[in-house]
Design an enzyme around this catalytic site. Structure first.
Site, short mmCIF file in Angstrom:
data_model
loop_
_atom_site.label_atom_id
_atom_site.label_comp_id
_atom_site.label_asym_id
_atom_site.label_seq_id
_atom_site.Cartn_x
_atom_site.Cartn_y
_atom_site.Cartn_z
N ARG A 106 51.12 44.12 42.85
CA ARG A 106 51.38 44.31 44.23
C ARG A 106 52.64 44.18 44.63
NH1 ARG A 106 49.78 40.31 46.40
NH2 ARG A 106 48.91 38.73 44.88
N TYR A 253 48.67 51.40 42.07
CA TYR A 253 48.32 50.07 41.56
C TYR A 253 47.61 49.12 42.33
CZ TYR A 253 48.05 47.18 37.58
OH TYR A 253 47.45 45.99 36.56
N LYS A 262 42.66 44.19 49.15
CA LYS A 262 43.36 43.11 50.00
C LYS A 262 43.75 43.83 51.27
CE LYS A 262 43.60 40.93 46.23
NZ LYS A 262 42.94 39.49 46.15
N HIS A 282 40.38 34.69 50.89
CA HIS A 282 40.53 35.01 49.45
C HIS A 282 39.74 34.29 48.46
CE1 HIS A 282 43.88 35.66 46.03
NE2 HIS A 282 42.91 36.59 46.03
N SER A 304 46.09 34.31 43.54
CA SER A 304 45.87 35.34 42.53
C SER A 304 46.32 34.69 41.16
CB SER A 304 46.86 36.52 42.83
OG SER A 304 46.55 37.05 43.89
N CYS A 306 44.76 32.64 39.22
CA CYS A 306 44.66 31.26 38.95
C CYS A 306 43.32 30.76 38.45
CB CYS A 306 45.05 30.45 40.09
SG CYS A 306 46.61 30.10 40.51
N ASP A 329 36.51 37.17 44.22
CA ASP A 329 37.90 37.36 44.99
C ASP A 329 37.97 37.13 46.37
OD1 ASP A 329 40.70 37.88 44.72
OD2 ASP A 329 40.42 39.91 45.21
N ARG A 424 44.65 44.69 33.94
CA ARG A 424 43.29 44.41 34.69
C ARG A 424 42.18 45.49 33.89
NH1 ARG A 424 43.92 41.16 39.66
NH2 ARG A 424 46.08 40.92 39.92
C1 OXD Z 1 45.15 39.36 43.55
C2 OXD Z 1 44.01 40.26 43.07
O1 OXD Z 1 46.32 39.85 43.46
O2 OXD Z 1 42.81 39.93 43.33
O3 OXD Z 1 44.95 38.26 44.28
O4 OXD Z 1 44.25 41.52 42.63
MN MN Z 2 42.71 37.94 44.55
#
Ligand code: OXD
Ligand code: MN
Length: 641
Positions: A106, A253, A262, A282, A304, A306, A329, A424
């Site tokens: 991102r 991406y 998001k 989130h 993100s 974590c 998420d 991912r």
């Molecule tokens: C993030 C995702 O970046 O979930 O938080 O992809």
């Molecule tokens: Mn996320």
């Protein structure tokens, strides 16, 4: 050309365009409809959106996605032909995409919220300080950014129209969007991540979120990687929350391009939620059943990368406990008429970070992604499989590895990682063996607790509970965490990531906090709020707590607190487990509970100062009085320690 541009600049994204339907029909037929879809069946607002976008981007043809298996095959074939994906014969219907190395995460610095007044979108930082709670763009610059990039951006390409629902089809809590894109990779990924296709068109009315996406073309005309076209120099992600509109250019991406995630579910979603009186967060959602059969649902906000996916799919080590997954998420949460907070997962799949995922850390994620999955930027193996850091024990010595750049890679020889740290897997939720039976319940699941957490190597105990909702809101607003590879930040700096929403706020953070405070009304059962930290490290740099399935021990304590057990001591920062209330029976490694629960006066004085500085520099006058008071309360309690 000029006339087209001029017309576009005045009518594009004008939702109240007065152009009549027959004109639209004529115009839309002037583009070839790749799948023979009759646009006349579409509501006029949808046709307006398609028509405006086509006029702006000038695609060769338009394809309205029905979400079918045969259509998906077509996308996969197209991507194979262009080299965007290769098949992974070791698994069932799995694919590997390798991106341009300039398009791997991102791009927070290129992500903007557009409002007339700056202070509606972002807090005004203290003079001389750079704001970190979102970027604002004026309506004029927004239009200019579009007109500088989009005209003709889809020339020579197909324009796909992707109708999608965030949330179970037909749920009162769900919302509908249409993403227009020139990327088959985005179409195939949106089919995994959302409910997509004809069934959504049947539900659509004029109230939908407009999402326009183009991978773009570099201004230089030089395409470095034909299999992954993008325009990193001019990438921009724009949101106009008041108009339910998202415009994304230059990246294919993840969160930059799969606009339901998001951009819609969090940034536009949080603004809709503020307007309508609910929360778009989130957060993962999990169900946990204790040995006594009582089941509770918990939502948890971590930044993100974590460990949200790991917690959401956890295999508890404590006997008799069962965790089931609702989402990993994003949570949309609303109080029902009985005052119970209910949550849905607006997504339909997982876009999980691959490195670190293994049969040891998250067997359920491994099982989820070995079917119907698109991997991106992971390494591949000579037997047609995938590889990344964390899978060392799962591959034979006779297997060779190709890294995410497509180069031969040997462990212990190459000093790079085989997979990109933000690589991912994009996998359907229904593949996860522990999806909760209610994960698609249109009513949502009842939430009993909210967890906040981050990567804090020192000072912040394993778990503590807020004294009340208001105190919990302050704890969420003060969240900090080590930076990860999910965005463009480098190094292990501890960053503020309030509510884990810093990159995803759709409006002024102070007003967002006020909205959280306003959720507490008489008659509503407020969930208890906790802060957890799995990431404390000892002097040797090793983690003090084993994490993963052992986190069930912390969830067990949280469940006891939900049931009202008095298993806590009051401290200056909140309620912490009283001695012996965290079960350690059967734990294979020695843990230092003293260190895990140490509340150090010096550390917390510094922490309070840091939070105060953050509020003053970043939130300023927008900080709700109640949050300021909570911080003052914490400060006084710590000073008296
Ligand atoms: C993030 C995702 O970046 O979930 O938080 O992809
Ligand atoms: Mn996320």
């Amino acid at each position: 050309m000029f006339r087209v541009l001029k017309r576009v600049s005045t009518i594009s994204f004008n939702h109240h365009s007065t152009i009549n339907a027959s004109f639209l029909n004529r115009k839309i037929h002037s583009y070839q409809l790749a799948n023979g879809f009759d646009p006349a069946v579409l509501p006029s607002m949808v046709r307006n959106f398609i028509e405006d976008s086509a006029r702006l981007c000038e695609p060769d043809s338009i394809h309205i996605c029905d979400g079918s298996e045969s259509e998906n095959k077509m996308m996969l074939n197209e991507m194979q032909a262009s080299g965007t994906i290769v098949s992974l014969p070791k698994y069932d219907n799995c694919w590997l995409a390798k991106t341009n190395p300039a398009d791997v995460a991102r791009v927070e610095s290129k992500t903007f919220i557009c409002t007339e007044m700056k202070e509606d979108a972002v807090c005004i930082p203290k003079k001389g300080v750079t704001g970190m709670l979102g970027n604002w763009i004026s309506p004029q610059d927004y239009e200019k950014a579009i007109l500088d990039r989009f005209p003709g951006s889809m020339r020579g390409r197909k324009m796909y129209v992707v109708p999608f629902s965030m949330g179970p089809l037909g749920s009162k809590l769900s919302k509908i969007g249409i993403e227009i894109t020139d990327s088959p990779y985005v179409v195939a990924s949106m089919r995994i991540m959302t409910r997509m296709g004809s069934s959504v068109l049947d539900l659509i009315d004029d109230d939908f979120v407009r999402c326009l996406h183009s991978i773009g073309r570099p201004a230089s005309g030089i395409i470095e990687m034909p299999s992954w076209i993008c325009d990193p120099q001019r990438t921009i992600i724009l949101h106009k929350a008041d108009k339910n509109e998202i415009v994304s250019y230059g990246s294919a991406y993840g969160g930059n391009a799969l606009l339901g995630k998001k951009c819609f579910a969090l940034r536009i979603g949080s603004k809709i939620a503020q307007r309508e009186g609910w929360l778009a967060e989130h957060m993962l959602i999990l169900g946990i059943t204790a040995p006594n059969g009582i089941k509770r649902y918990i939502a948890a906000a971590f930044p993100s990368a974590c460990g949200k996916t790991n917690l959401a799919m956890m295999m508890p080590t404590l006997k008799g406990f069962k965790v089931e997954c609702v989402g990993d998420d994003i949570a949309w949460m609303k109080f029902d008429k009985n005052g119970q907070l209910r949550a849905i997962n607006p997504e339909n799949g997982f876009f999980g970070v691959a490195p670190g995922t293994s049969y040891e850390t998250n067997p359920n994620a491994m099982k989820t992604c070995l079917k119907d999955t698109i991997f991106t930027n992971v390494a591949s193996t000579s037997d047609g499989g995938v590889y990344w850091e964390g899978l060392e024990d799962s591959i034979g010595t006779n297997i060779s590895i190709t890294d995410w750049h497509g180069k031969p890679w040997k462990r212990g020889v190459n000093n790079t990682t085989s997979a990109h740290p933000n690589s991912r897997f994009c996998a359907p939720a229904k593949n996860c063996p522990i999806m909760d039976s209610k994960w698609e319940d249109p009513e949502g699941v009842p939430i009993s607790a909210i967890l906040f957490g981050g990567r804090r190597p020192e000072g912040v105990p394993l778990v503590y509970e807020a004294y009340n909702w208001q105190h919990g809101v302050m704890i969420g607003s003060a969240m900090r965490s080590e930076a990860t590879a999910a965005a463009e930040h480098k190094g292990k700096v501890i960053m503020h990531d309030p509510m884990a929403m810093r990159p995803f706020l759709g409006y002024n953070f102070g007003k967002y906090l006020q909205h959280w405070l306003n959720m507490e009304v008489a008659g509503c059962k407020m969930p208890k709020i906790f802060h957890v930290n799995w990431f404390l490290k000892g002097n040797d740099g090793k983690f003090l707590w084993p994490g993963y399935g052992e986190n069930s021990r912390v969830l067990d304590w949280i469940l006891k607190r939900i049931e009202g057990e008095e298993c806590f001591d009051e401290t200056s920062i909140g309620k912490v487990p009283c001695s012996n209330s965290i079960r350690l029976d059967g734990l294979k490694q020695e843990v230092d509970m003293k260190k895990l629960f140490k509340i150090d006066k010096e550390f917390w004085l510094k922490e309070v100062k840091e939070i105060q500085k953050f509020y003053e520099e970043q939130v300023g006058n927008d900080l709700p009085e109640a949050v300021k008071n909570e911080l003052n309360g914490l400060k006084e309690r710590v000073e008296q320690m």
